[in-house]
Design an enzyme around this catalytic site. Structure first.
Site, PDB file in Angstrom:
ATOM      1  N   CYS A  10       0.842  -1.199   0.000  1.00 47.85           N
ATOM      2  CA  CYS A  10       0.000   0.000   0.000  1.00 47.85           C
ATOM      3  C   CYS A  10       0.882   1.256   0.000  1.00 47.85           C
ATOM      4  O   CYS A  10       2.084   1.176   0.259  1.00 47.85           O
ATOM      5  CB  CYS A  10      -0.907  -0.006   1.235  1.00 47.85           C
ATOM      6  SG  CYS A  10      -0.002   0.082   2.796  1.00 47.85           S
ATOM      7  N   CYS A  13       2.989   1.678   3.048  1.00 49.09           N
ATOM      8  CA  CYS A  13       4.115   0.734   3.104  1.00 49.09           C
ATOM      9  C   CYS A  13       5.281   1.251   2.268  1.00 49.09           C
ATOM     10  O   CYS A  13       6.433   1.181   2.685  1.00 49.09           O
ATOM     11  CB  CYS A  13       3.679  -0.644   2.620  1.00 49.09           C
ATOM     12  SG  CYS A  13       2.355  -1.355   3.607  1.00 49.09           S
TER      13      CYS A  13
END
Length: 76
Positions: A10, A13
């Protein structure tokens, strides 16, 4: 030093991985940085919120983007 950034990929991340690499560069510390996206491997760390950061086998951050200052403090 071995650092793992745990997360499915994501945006948070990716931002966490970027911050970790910037902190390493600024601190002049050599470390391997591995992105772990496999959900089962992430669960092996007991982590159920991402992004998470693991330094030398110790979970340092879960469910938030750490600050660069936090990451630098984990390197010493």
């Amino acid at each position: 030093m071995d650092i793992k950034v745990l997360g499915p990929g994501c945006p948070k991340c990716h931002q966490t991985e970027k911050i970790v690499k910037e902190a390493l560069s600024e601190a002049g510390v050599e470390a391997s940085v591995e992105k772990v996206t496999d959900v089962m491997k992430i669960a092996e760390y007991g982590v159920f919120g991402t992004p998470a950061v693991v330094v030398d086998g110790t979970v340092k951050s879960v469910g938030k983007i750490p600050s660069k200052e936090d990451v630098v403090s984990w390197l010493s």
